[in-house]
Scaffold this active site. Structure first.
Site, PDB file in Angstrom:
ATOM      1  N   LYS A 133       6.872   8.059  10.021  1.00 28.45           N
ATOM      2  CA  LYS A 133       5.679   7.385   9.450  1.00 28.45           C
ATOM      3  C   LYS A 133       4.822   6.542  10.783  1.00 28.45           C
ATOM      4  O   LYS A 133       3.757   6.723  10.999  1.00 28.45           O
ATOM      5  CB  LYS A 133       6.114   6.404   8.518  1.00 28.45           C
ATOM      6  CG  LYS A 133       6.432   6.964   7.256  1.00 28.45           C
ATOM      7  CD  LYS A 133       7.226   6.171   6.223  1.00 28.45           C
ATOM      8  CE  LYS A 133       7.547   6.876   4.949  1.00 28.45           C
ATOM      9  NZ  LYS A 133       8.391   6.205   4.116  1.00 28.45           N
ATOM     10  N   ASP A 165       2.486   3.679  -1.671  1.00 29.74           N
ATOM     11  CA  ASP A 165       3.499   4.748  -2.237  1.00 29.74           C
ATOM     12  C   ASP A 165       2.836   5.296  -3.519  1.00 29.74           C
ATOM     13  O   ASP A 165       3.243   6.252  -4.140  1.00 29.74           O
ATOM     14  CB  ASP A 165       4.902   3.957  -2.369  1.00 29.74           C
ATOM     15  CG  ASP A 165       5.713   4.401  -1.221  1.00 29.74           C
ATOM     16  OD1 ASP A 165       5.579   5.455  -0.503  1.00 29.74           O
ATOM     17  OD2 ASP A 165       6.698   3.661  -0.823  1.00 29.74           O
ATOM     18  N   GLN A 172      10.972   1.196   2.530  1.00 27.70           N
ATOM     19  CA  GLN A 172      11.607   2.211   2.617  1.00 27.70           C
ATOM     20  C   GLN A 172      12.718   2.268   1.399  1.00 27.70           C
ATOM     21  O   GLN A 172      13.521   1.371   1.331  1.00 27.70           O
ATOM     22  CB  GLN A 172      12.041   2.644   4.025  1.00 27.70           C
ATOM     23  CG  GLN A 172      12.886   4.192   4.122  1.00 27.70           C
ATOM     24  CD  GLN A 172      11.728   5.244   3.915  1.00 27.70           C
ATOM     25  OE1 GLN A 172      10.571   5.059   4.272  1.00 27.70           O
ATOM     26  NE2 GLN A 172      12.167   6.305   3.474  1.00 27.70           N
TER      27      GLN A 172
HETATM   28  N1  GUN Z   1      12.309   7.301   0.702  1.00 28.60           N
HETATM   29  C1  GUN Z   1      12.204   8.663   0.590  1.00 28.60           C
HETATM   30  N2  GUN Z   1      10.924   9.003   0.450  1.00 28.60           N
HETATM   31  C2  GUN Z   1       9.994   7.915   0.163  1.00 28.60           C
HETATM   32  C3  GUN Z   1       8.949   7.624  -0.165  1.00 28.60           C
HETATM   33  O1  GUN Z   1       7.596   8.354  -0.242  1.00 28.60           O
HETATM   34  N3  GUN Z   1       8.537   6.138  -0.194  1.00 28.60           N
HETATM   35  C4  GUN Z   1       9.349   5.379   0.145  1.00 28.60           C
HETATM   36  N4  GUN Z   1       9.021   3.947   0.178  1.00 28.60           N
HETATM   37  N5  GUN Z   1      10.637   5.464   0.324  1.00 28.60           N
HETATM   38  C5  GUN Z   1      11.019   6.834   0.455  1.00 28.60           C
END
Ligand code: GUN
Length: 281
Positions: A51, A118, A95
């Site tokens: 990211k 998200d 996350q």
């Molecule tokens: N963990 C795995 N995929 C994601 C996601 O798309 N967003 C978040 N916040 N955590 C994740």
């Protein structure tokens, strides 16, 4: 045909970089995404690194806040509230998964709807199902983009989604329905799953089990989207939820793991961050 999410996401990120480059003059700043990572889970560390890299490529400002596994729920919620109030922050992502002593539901609903990049906040989820403007979850959004870029017509098709999670299965089923597919949501306990999946012209698999979908479960010419990210128990390498080598022969299009859906998720996160930024101007 193998659909490369890596290639498509690179193209889309380059376009976003051009757009973001115009923001300092127009708005006096660039979008700012804050990512919170609790603990050291290797999978999560790798996602968060991806990211941060994508932010660099697109020109989005990124702050990654790392907290130890011992952080309390109250401390984490207080940090989120502080970021909600901070006008220089456009997007907040915590996350997942989180340590067991922290409620993911509480964390998700504490992030303000306006900064929920998200698309996990209950108000964003409700808005999606009510066809109201909202932030759409990154993976489902990325899957629809991939299908369209590969020239797969969605309208009128029979789509089967294996998996019913809030993050992927349910929202991708809703997006396919909105594109006028006829959608069946299946799961690991669906009776005679193979007969259901064999009816699919579009098959989306998000179940998190290595090579769960075998060639006999897929019809000739189906478009197969593999959302799984698993470790192969034999080789330790990354593998998807479908038996790629066998199904590649039957599918009209298929996404690889890695390099398929994963890069599109991160690409759509960048897009959601820009959208949140623009809505706040
Ligand atoms: N963990 C795995 N995929 C994601 C996601 O798309 N967003 C978040 N916040 N955590 C994740």
């Amino acid at each position: 045909m193998i659909i490369s999410g890596k290639e498509l996401s690179a193209t889309l990120k380059a376009q976003m970089a051009e757009t973001v480059a115009t923001f300092p003059e127009k708005y006096g700043r660039v979008p700012h995404l804050v990512v919170i990572l609790v603990g050291n889970d290797p999978g999560s560390v790798s996602y968060v690194t991806g990211k941060a890299k994508a932010c660099e490529v697109t020109g989005i400002k990124n702050t990654t806040i790392r907290k130890p596994e011992t952080i309390t729920e109250d401390e984490l919620l207080a940090l989120i509230r502080e970021l909600n109030e901070d006008d220089s922050v456009d997007g907040i992502l915590v996350q997942l998964p989180l340590p067991k002593h922290i409620s993911e539901a509480k964390v998700i609903e504490t992030i303000s709807k306006e900064k929920d990049v998200d698309g996990f906040h209950p108000l964003n989820v409700a808005a999606l199902w009510q066809k109201q403007p909202c932030t759409v979850a990154c993976t489902p959004k990325g899957i629809i983009r991939l299908l369209k870029a590969a020239g797969v017509q969605i309208a009128g098709k029979r789509a089967v989604v294996i998996g019913r999670s809030n993050i992927v299965g349910l929202p991708v089923a809703k997006l396919l329905l909105d594109e006028n597919a006829t959608v069946t949501i299946a799961h690991s306990r669906t009776a005679d799953l193979a007969s259901v999946t064999r009816s699919a012209e579009i098959l989306v698999v998000a179940i998190g089990k290595p090579r769960f979908v075998t060639a006999d479960m897929v019809s000739e010419g189906a478009a197969v989207i593999d959302v799984g990210v698993n470790r192969d128990p034999q080789t330790g390498k990354l593998c998807g939820d479908v038996d790629f080598e066998a199904i590649e022969q039957k599918a009209s299009v298929i996404t690889p793991v890695p390099g398929g859906v994963g890069p599109m998720t991160i690409c759509c996160l960048m897009e959601n961050t820009i959208e949140c930024f623009l809505r706040r101007q």
